[in-house]
Design a protein around this motif. Structure first.
Motif, short mmCIF file in Angstrom:
data_model
loop_
_atom_site.label_atom_id
_atom_site.label_comp_id
_atom_site.label_asym_id
_atom_site.label_seq_id
_atom_site.Cartn_x
_atom_site.Cartn_y
_atom_site.Cartn_z
N ARG A 21 0.84 -1.20 0.00
CA ARG A 21 0.00 0.00 0.00
C ARG A 21 0.88 1.25 0.00
O ARG A 21 1.82 1.36 0.77
N LEU A 22 0.57 2.19 -0.90
CA LEU A 22 1.24 3.49 -0.93
C LEU A 22 0.39 4.47 -0.14
O LEU A 22 -0.66 4.90 -0.60
N SER A 23 0.82 4.79 1.06
CA SER A 23 0.08 5.68 1.95
C SER A 23 0.62 7.10 1.83
O SER A 23 1.84 7.31 1.81
N VAL A 24 -0.30 8.09 1.77
CA VAL A 24 0.09 9.48 1.57
C VAL A 24 -0.39 10.32 2.74
O VAL A 24 -1.52 10.17 3.21
N TYR A 25 0.49 11.21 3.23
CA TYR A 25 0.11 12.20 4.23
C TYR A 25 0.50 13.57 3.69
O TYR A 25 1.62 13.76 3.23
N ARG A 26 -0.44 14.49 3.74
CA ARG A 26 -0.21 15.84 3.22
C ARG A 26 -0.37 16.85 4.34
O ARG A 26 -1.41 16.91 4.99
N TYR B 165 4.27 13.58 2.41
CA TYR B 165 5.03 12.40 2.80
C TYR B 165 4.33 11.17 2.22
O TYR B 165 3.11 11.12 2.17
N ALA B 166 5.12 10.17 1.83
CA ALA B 166 4.55 8.94 1.30
C ALA B 166 5.42 7.77 1.74
O ALA B 166 6.64 7.91 1.87
N GLN B 167 4.75 6.65 1.97
CA GLN B 167 5.49 5.44 2.30
C GLN B 167 4.77 4.23 1.74
O GLN B 167 3.54 4.23 1.62
N ILE B 168 5.55 3.23 1.38
CA ILE B 168 5.00 1.98 0.87
C ILE B 168 5.04 0.97 2.01
O ILE B 168 6.10 0.71 2.58
N ILE B 169 3.85 0.44 2.35
CA ILE B 169 3.69 -0.37 3.54
C ILE B 169 3.17 -1.76 3.19
O ILE B 169 2.27 -1.90 2.36
N ASP B 170 3.74 -2.77 3.85
CA ASP B 170 3.21 -4.13 3.78
C ASP B 170 2.36 -4.34 5.03
O ASP B 170 2.89 -4.38 6.14
N ASP B 171 1.04 -4.43 4.87
CA ASP B 171 0.14 -4.53 6.01
C ASP B 171 0.13 -5.90 6.67
O ASP B 171 -0.28 -6.02 7.82
N THR B 172 0.57 -6.93 5.97
CA THR B 172 0.56 -8.26 6.58
C THR B 172 1.60 -8.36 7.69
O THR B 172 1.35 -8.97 8.72
N LYS C 182 4.07 -3.30 -8.43
CA LYS C 182 2.62 -3.11 -8.32
C LYS C 182 2.27 -2.69 -6.90
O LYS C 182 2.74 -3.30 -5.93
N ILE C 183 1.43 -1.64 -6.79
CA ILE C 183 1.04 -1.14 -5.48
C ILE C 183 -0.46 -0.85 -5.46
O ILE C 183 -1.11 -0.83 -6.50
N VAL C 184 -0.97 -0.61 -4.25
CA VAL C 184 -2.34 -0.16 -4.04
C VAL C 184 -2.23 1.26 -3.50
O VAL C 184 -1.51 1.50 -2.54
N GLY D 102 7.25 7.04 -13.03
CA GLY D 102 8.47 6.37 -12.60
C GLY D 102 8.46 4.86 -12.81
O GLY D 102 9.50 4.22 -12.71
N GLY D 103 7.29 4.28 -13.07
CA GLY D 103 7.23 2.86 -13.38
C GLY D 103 6.37 2.03 -12.45
O GLY D 103 6.30 0.81 -12.62
N LEU D 104 5.70 2.63 -11.48
CA LEU D 104 4.82 1.86 -10.60
C LEU D 104 3.48 1.64 -11.28
O LEU D 104 3.01 2.50 -12.01
N GLN D 105 2.87 0.50 -11.01
CA GLN D 105 1.56 0.17 -11.56
C GLN D 105 0.54 0.18 -10.43
O GLN D 105 0.75 -0.47 -9.42
N PHE D 106 -0.55 0.92 -10.61
CA PHE D 106 -1.60 1.00 -9.59
C PHE D 106 -2.67 0.01 -9.93
O PHE D 106 -3.02 -0.22 -11.03
#
Length: 135
Positions: free
Chosen positions: A43-48, A54-61, A107-109, A131-135
């Motif tokens: 998951r690509l989480s965004v905080y504004r 700010y953004a971070q890519i998180i594995d929720d499992t 690949k991200i959500v 940049g090459g990420l797939q949503f």
């Protein structure tokens, strides 16, 4: 707790005791109930904030942050005068995509949180796609 849009608007309009931050949290939790990141599609989480994004890519499992980036990073800060612009957000999305591709994440959500998909949030998503990420 997941609420529909209609319920959220009713809560906001009828209940004057509901503080804006509480409404924002309800709205965010409503969206996050349907967006979960896995190891295959994190998951690509965004905080504004008013000044930066700010953004971070998180594995929720496993509840771990795989990649993080913000407009306060040295590369992005040197290119732009402030972090409030769509151009800085776009550059940050490209940088985030570059960092994630190094870790073999393609690949991200996308999790926009309580923010509407407009302006800096949209610029960040477009930069990550470029940049090459797939949503």
């Amino acid at each position: 707790m997941k609420f529909s849009k209609r319920t959220l608007w009713r809560l906001k309009n009828k209940n004057k005791k509901l503080k804006p931050n509480k409404y924002k949290k309800l709205k965010r939790d409503s969206l996050r109930g349907s967006v979960k990141g896995t190891l295959e599609r994190p998951r690509l989480s965004v905080y504004r904030s008013n000044e930066n994004i700010y953004a971070q890519i998180i594995d929720d499992t496993t509840s771990t942050t795989l990649v993080a980036c913000s407009t306060l990073d040295r590369d992005i800060k040197l290119d732009s005068t402030n972090g409030r612009t769509c151009d800085a957000s776009r550059r940050m999305g490209e940088k985030l995509a570059e960092l994630s591709l190094k870790k073999n994440i393609t690949k991200i959500v996308f999790d926009r949180g309580p923010y509407i998909y407009h302006g800096r949030i949209k610029a960040l998503a477009d930069g990550a796609r470029a940049g090459g990420l797939q949503f």
